[in-house]
Design a protein around this motif. Sequence first.
Motif, PDB file in Angstrom:
ATOM      1  N   ASP A 191       0.148   4.013   9.302  1.00 45.11           N
ATOM      2  CA  ASP A 191       1.558   3.692   9.484  1.00 45.11           C
ATOM      3  C   ASP A 191       2.032   4.594  10.624  1.00 45.11           C
ATOM      4  O   ASP A 191       2.533   5.680  10.406  1.00 45.11           O
ATOM      5  CB  ASP A 191       2.345   3.954   8.194  1.00 45.11           C
ATOM      6  N   VAL A 192       1.829   4.128  11.810  1.00 44.54           N
ATOM      7  CA  VAL A 192       2.003   5.016  12.953  1.00 44.54           C
ATOM      8  C   VAL A 192       2.511   4.223  14.154  1.00 44.54           C
ATOM      9  O   VAL A 192       2.268   3.024  14.267  1.00 44.54           O
ATOM     10  CB  VAL A 192       0.637   5.695  13.283  1.00 44.54           C
ATOM     11  N   MET A 226       0.911   5.825  -0.408  1.00 46.47           N
ATOM     12  CA  MET A 226       0.179   6.999   0.052  1.00 46.47           C
ATOM     13  C   MET A 226      -1.110   7.202  -0.731  1.00 46.47           C
ATOM     14  O   MET A 226      -2.080   7.726  -0.224  1.00 46.47           O
ATOM     15  CB  MET A 226       1.043   8.257  -0.127  1.00 46.47           C
ATOM     16  N   TYR A 227      -1.071   6.825  -2.002  1.00 49.06           N
ATOM     17  CA  TYR A 227      -2.244   7.005  -2.840  1.00 49.06           C
ATOM     18  C   TYR A 227      -2.634   5.669  -3.429  1.00 49.06           C
ATOM     19  O   TYR A 227      -1.811   4.774  -3.537  1.00 49.06           O
ATOM     20  CB  TYR A 227      -1.931   7.975  -3.993  1.00 49.06           C
ATOM     21  N   ARG A 266       0.842  -1.198   0.000  1.00 52.26           N
ATOM     22  CA  ARG A 266       0.000   0.000   0.000  1.00 52.26           C
ATOM     23  C   ARG A 266       0.876   1.247   0.000  1.00 52.26           C
ATOM     24  O   ARG A 266       1.912   1.281   0.640  1.00 52.26           O
ATOM     25  CB  ARG A 266      -0.882   0.007   1.244  1.00 52.26           C
ATOM     26  N   LEU A 283      11.775   2.142  12.936  1.00 54.38           N
ATOM     27  CA  LEU A 283      11.799   3.087  11.816  1.00 54.38           C
ATOM     28  C   LEU A 283      12.990   2.835  10.900  1.00 54.38           C
ATOM     29  O   LEU A 283      12.896   2.961   9.684  1.00 54.38           O
ATOM     30  CB  LEU A 283      11.818   4.533  12.345  1.00 54.38           C
ATOM     31  N   GLU A 284      14.115   2.468  11.522  1.00 51.16           N
ATOM     32  CA  GLU A 284      15.292   2.170  10.703  1.00 51.16           C
ATOM     33  C   GLU A 284      15.032   0.965   9.809  1.00 51.16           C
ATOM     34  O   GLU A 284      15.398   0.942   8.638  1.00 51.16           O
ATOM     35  CB  GLU A 284      16.508   1.884  11.596  1.00 51.16           C
ATOM     36  N   GLN A 319      12.213   0.006   8.764  1.00 54.08           N
ATOM     37  CA  GLN A 319      11.295   0.440   7.721  1.00 54.08           C
ATOM     38  C   GLN A 319      12.039   1.166   6.603  1.00 54.08           C
ATOM     39  O   GLN A 319      11.780   0.971   5.431  1.00 54.08           O
ATOM     40  CB  GLN A 319      10.248   1.354   8.345  1.00 54.08           C
ATOM     41  N   LYS A 320      13.019   1.962   7.025  1.00 51.50           N
ATOM     42  CA  LYS A 320      13.800   2.684   6.021  1.00 51.50           C
ATOM     43  C   LYS A 320      14.599   1.691   5.166  1.00 51.50           C
ATOM     44  O   LYS A 320      14.697   1.842   3.952  1.00 51.50           O
ATOM     45  CB  LYS A 320      14.747   3.670   6.703  1.00 51.50           C
ATOM     46  N   LYS A 380      12.569   0.209   2.513  1.00 54.26           N
ATOM     47  CA  LYS A 380      12.372   1.085   1.366  1.00 54.26           C
ATOM     48  C   LYS A 380      13.485   0.912   0.342  1.00 54.26           C
ATOM     49  O   LYS A 380      13.294   1.140  -0.839  1.00 54.26           O
ATOM     50  CB  LYS A 380      12.298   2.544   1.811  1.00 54.26           C
ATOM     51  N   ASN A 387       4.823   7.502  10.346  1.00 50.99           N
ATOM     52  CA  ASN A 387       6.072   6.747  10.146  1.00 50.99           C
ATOM     53  C   ASN A 387       6.646   6.977   8.757  1.00 50.99           C
ATOM     54  O   ASN A 387       7.853   6.897   8.558  1.00 50.99           O
ATOM     55  CB  ASN A 387       5.842   5.251  10.332  1.00 50.99           C
ATOM     56  N   LYS A 426      12.878   3.728  17.350  1.00 57.92           N
ATOM     57  CA  LYS A 426      13.776   4.179  16.270  1.00 57.92           C
ATOM     58  C   LYS A 426      14.248   2.988  15.441  1.00 57.92           C
ATOM     59  O   LYS A 426      14.387   3.076  14.231  1.00 57.92           O
ATOM     60  CB  LYS A 426      14.996   4.900  16.867  1.00 57.92           C
ATOM     61  N   PHE A 483      -1.706   9.763  11.102  1.00 57.54           N
ATOM     62  CA  PHE A 483      -1.819   8.304  11.128  1.00 57.54           C
ATOM     63  C   PHE A 483      -0.852   7.637  10.154  1.00 57.54           C
ATOM     64  O   PHE A 483      -0.762   6.422  10.087  1.00 57.54           O
ATOM     65  CB  PHE A 483      -3.269   7.888  10.829  1.00 57.54           C
ATOM     66  N   MET A 527      -2.665   3.447   1.540  1.00 59.87           N
ATOM     67  CA  MET A 527      -2.310   3.102   2.911  1.00 59.87           C
ATOM     68  C   MET A 527      -3.062   4.027   3.863  1.00 59.87           C
ATOM     69  O   MET A 527      -3.154   5.231   3.627  1.00 59.87           O
ATOM     70  CB  MET A 527      -0.805   3.299   3.080  1.00 59.87           C
ATOM     71  N   GLU A 539      -7.171  -2.015   8.721  1.00 57.45           N
ATOM     72  CA  GLU A 539      -6.595  -0.681   8.690  1.00 57.45           C
ATOM     73  C   GLU A 539      -7.673   0.409   8.578  1.00 57.45           C
ATOM     74  O   GLU A 539      -7.587   1.453   9.215  1.00 57.45           O
ATOM     75  CB  GLU A 539      -5.695  -0.610   7.447  1.00 57.45           C
TER      76      GLU A 539
END
Lengths: 599, 388
Positions: free
Chosen positions: A550-551, A525-526, A523, A567-568, A570-571, A574, B380, A564, B377, A547, B223
Motif C-alpha cells: 500500500d504505497v 496488516m495481519y 487485506r 490518501l484522503e 483512502q481515509k 476507512k 499509505n 494527497k 511498502f 496486505m 502483490e
Amino acid sequence: MQKNIRNFSIIAHIDHGKSTLADRLLHLTGALSDREMKEQFLDKMELEREKGITIKLKPVRLNYRARDGQEYILNLIDTPGHVDFSYEVSRSLAACEGALLVVDASQGIEAQTLANVYMAMDLDLEIIGVINKIDLPGAEPEVVKQEMENVLGLDQNEVLPISAKLGTGVEDVLEAIVQRIPPPSGIKDAALQALIFDSYFDPYKGAISYIRVVAGKLRKGDMIRMMSSGKEYEVDEIGVLSPYMNEVEVLCSGEVGYVAAGMKNVNDTRVGDTITGARLAAPEALPGYQEVKPMVYCGLYPLENSDFERLRDALDRLKLNDASLFYEPDNSDALGFGFRCGFLGLLHLEIVKERLEREYDLSLLATAPSVIYRVLLTDGSEVLVQNPTHWPPPQRIDRVMEPFVKAAIMVPNEFVGTIMELCQEKRGSFVTMEYLTTHRVVINYRLPLAEILYDFFDALKSRTRGYASLDYELHDFEASDLIKLDIMLNGEAVDALSFIIHQDKAYYRARAIVNKLRKIIPRQMYEVAIQAAIGNRIIARESVKAMRKDVLAKCYGGDITRKKKLLEKQKEGKKRMKQIGRVEVPKDAFMTVLDIEND
Amino acid sequence: MDIEPNINKKHAGIYIHIPFCLKKCGYCDFYSQPLQSLTQLERYATAVRLEIEKRAVLFPDTIISSIYLGGGTPSLLAPQQLQSILGAVSHYFKLGSNAEISLEMNPATVREAHIRGVLAAGVNRISLGIQSFSEDELKILGRVHGLYDIMHNIDALHKEGCKNFNLDLIYGIPGQSLDTWQRSLELAVSCRPQHISTYLLQLDESTPMARAIKSGQIKLLDEESEYSMYHLALDYLPEKGFSHYELSNFCQVGFECRHNLNYWGGGDYIGIGAGAVSCIKRKRYRNRPILEDYLMALEAGDEAPMEILEQMSVEEKMREEIILALRLCDGIDLMQFADRYHIDFRGRFALEIEDAEQKGLLKMEKNRLSLTRRGYFLSNQVFCRFMS
C-alpha cells in the motif's frame, strides 16, 4: 345524506395500476385539476414513489354526479400494497362497504391480491372486478375474467374492462361504485363509534387520525375516548380530504375524514382502535383491533459511536408516525451502542433504515435480521429470543420453537416443480395445491418464517421469471433443531455476526459465510482468520492474507496534490469500515451473512 | 492554529518542465506530447527564458539551491538551448554557488557530444531513464531505447567525466520476474552510478497501459511479487554501497538528490514551463498544461496562465510535511518539527503514532519518527492516518 355516501378501497397487486386508476378517479370527479394531475398523487413519500408502493394510507373524498342525476360522496380509502402491512390493509377494508379489485389484463390475479380479496369478502364487502391495461398488446381480458369467476366467484359479465392510463371505461367504474356498493348503514343518533384506519404525525397539530365514523357523530370540541387505552382528548379539528385538508363542523355515521385532538404521537391513536364519546360511550369497541407486533428484528448501530444520541432522536421522530416500529437500546461488544429494532417485515425494516440514513443523515450498520424464537429451558421456564447474542448456552436449552407461516404461492403450472424444490430447500412442508384456472395454481406451504425472511422472495421471482407471487401469514410456533452459529475473527467471536440456524444447514451456511467474508474483508496488516463455530467446535475456516503493498512509489513536487487526494480517498474508505478488535470490517458485512444464496 | 510556521529559509528549488517526447510511453501520466519540430522546441526554450525573467522578480531574496529539468524529455534540448535557459536562471535569480543542476535524459536521445555539451552548459547531475535492462520489459513499457543505447550512454557519461548520475529502474512490469529484476539491479550497480531510483509500476487510470490492463490484454504482477521485488532492492542495493534514503531512492554517501530532498522537506519550489507546479509557502499552483496557451501568453509579454491547485491552512501544510518527511528513511526530527509548528508532536498525534507503532509500521528512535522497514511498502496505511 348517508344514502349518497359510498366508501370503497382499491385492491391491486403492485404495478397493476391502482395508483393510475386512483389518479384518474380524482381527475374525473374534479378533485384534482389538470395541473395537479401528476402521477401517483396519493403516494406522497419519496420512498413510496421510488419503490412504487404505498406505505401510508390516505383517504380521499370525491364528489360525483352520477348518471341518475344525484350527487354522491365517494370516499376512496387507499391501502398499502405489501404483505408487511396486511393488518393495516384489513383495517382500511373494514372502513369500507366495497372494494375495486384491479387486475392486470395480462398478468392475472396474484397471491397477495387474492389474500386481500378474501379479507374483503370476510368483511362482507361488495367486490367490483376491474380488468386494467386492456390497451396493452399482451392483454387477455377474457382469460382474466374467467379466472376471476373461477377463483373468486365474481360474475364475469359484471367485470369491467378498462384502461386507467387512457381513461377507457373509468366512468363505468364510478357508476358501478354508486350502483353496486351499498351505502353505509350506521345509526346517526347512537353513541359514537369511529374506526381509526390510519394516523400520522403532524408537527403543528400532533397525531392526526383518519377515521370512518361507524355510528353516531363527531363534532369539533367533543370529548372523545380511545377505547383501547381509555385516554380522553378534546377534538381540535375535524375535516375531510378532498384531497387537501378541508375542515368541517361534523362527521356523521358513514362518513370518512380526519380528526386532530392534541394527541402527542401516533401511539395514542392506534390503527384499528375505536374512538367513542367520553360522555356517551359505546358499550363495545369495533371488532378487529390488534396490537401490532414486530415480526423481524435487527440491530441498528451508528457507524460513528458518537452518533448514538442522534440515532435515538431520529428513531423517536419516526416513532411519532409509526406505531409498529419497536426499538430499545442495545449494546454489542463488536459494534458498541445501538438499538435493537423490531419491524413488521423486511420491507418495513428497509424503509426505516433508508429513512434514517436519508432524512437524518446517519451512517448505519444493520445486523442480520432475526425472527423471534421461543426457547424452553431445562428448568421449565421459557424465554423469547430475538437477538442471537442472548441465545442461552446449549446445555440450558430443552427445546426451541420457531415461528412458521402459512404461505400461498401462485404460479403458472410449469413452475410447480421449481417452487416445490425451493420450498423444500427452505424446510417447508407441503399443504395443498389448488387449480385457479387450467394454467395457474396456488400452492400452499408451511414454512419457517426465518427461511423466507431474507431472499426467498427474490429466489421465487428469479426461478419463475417473475411469474410467482407470494402471500403469507404467521401461523404458529413449532419445535426445530436450531443452533447458534458464531463467526470469529482472529479467534474472537463477533457477537453482531452470530445467528440462529437449523442444524442441518449449519455446515453449508458456515462454509458459505466464511468464504463470503474472505471476499469482502479487505487485506489488513495481519492475516485475518475467519472461523465459524458451533459452541467450541470450529466447523469452517478461511483466511484473508496480510496486505503486502500500500504505497505511492513516486511522490515529487508536481504530484503532491494528487497524491494527497488519493490518501484522503483512502481515509474516507476507512470510514466505511468498522473496527472490530484489530480487524476492519466493511459495514455491509453484517447484512451479507444471510445474503449468500445468490452468489 | 494560525501562527505561521517558523521557517527562516529563503531557499527554493526551480523545476523546469519540458513537455516534449519522441513518443509517449504507455505508463506515463506526466504532461507531455510528441515533439513536432525543432522550431517548436526553440519557441518553447525562448518562452521558458521569458518566464524565468518574469518570475524572478517575485523572488528577489531567494537563493536557488537546485534546478531540475524534467519532462517529457528535457534531453531533447540542444546544449545551447540548455545553456541559455540555465544562463537566464543565474542571471535573473540568485543561484546558489554549489547549486545542484539535474537533467533527465532519455537514453534514446543522447550522444557523446551531447553529454559533453550538457555538462559544459552547467548540468552537474544526470538522471538516465533506463527503466530496465531487459529488452522484453522495455518493449512492454513502450520505451524507444534498447540495451545498446543504455550501455552506450553509460560509457559516454563516464568518458565525459560525469560524477553524479542516477539510473531509474521500474519493477512490477507485466512479465517481469524476480530473476530479471535482480539482473537489472546487478547491471545497474555495475554501471557505477551514484544514485539509483527504483519505482513500482503504478498506473494512472488515464494511461493506455491502465486501459490495456482493464481490458485484460496484460496483467500486472500480484502483490506478493511486487513486495518481493521491492525487498530485493532493499536488501541488495545497500549491500552494494547504495544506502536507502527515500521510499524509492538509493544513493552513495552524499549523493542524495538535493532537489527532491527539498520537496520531501516541505521547501518552496518554483515551477517553470507548461504544466509545471510551484509551491510557495502554503499555496500550490500550476502553469496550465496547455502548450499553445503557454507560448502565446509569454510571447505576448504576459504571465504564464496559472491555476491554483490548493491553498493550504497551516494545519494542512503541517500534515503534508509530515507525510512527505516520512517518505525519507531518516523520518522526522520531532524537536525541529515541533519547534517549527509550535506543537507537541507526540501529544498531538499520539493516536496515529501508537496505532502505526503497534502495527510495526512506524518507529520512534531518540527524537526521530520514521517508517520501519515493514512500513515502507505499507506507508499509505500510515500516511492516510495523518491526513486531515
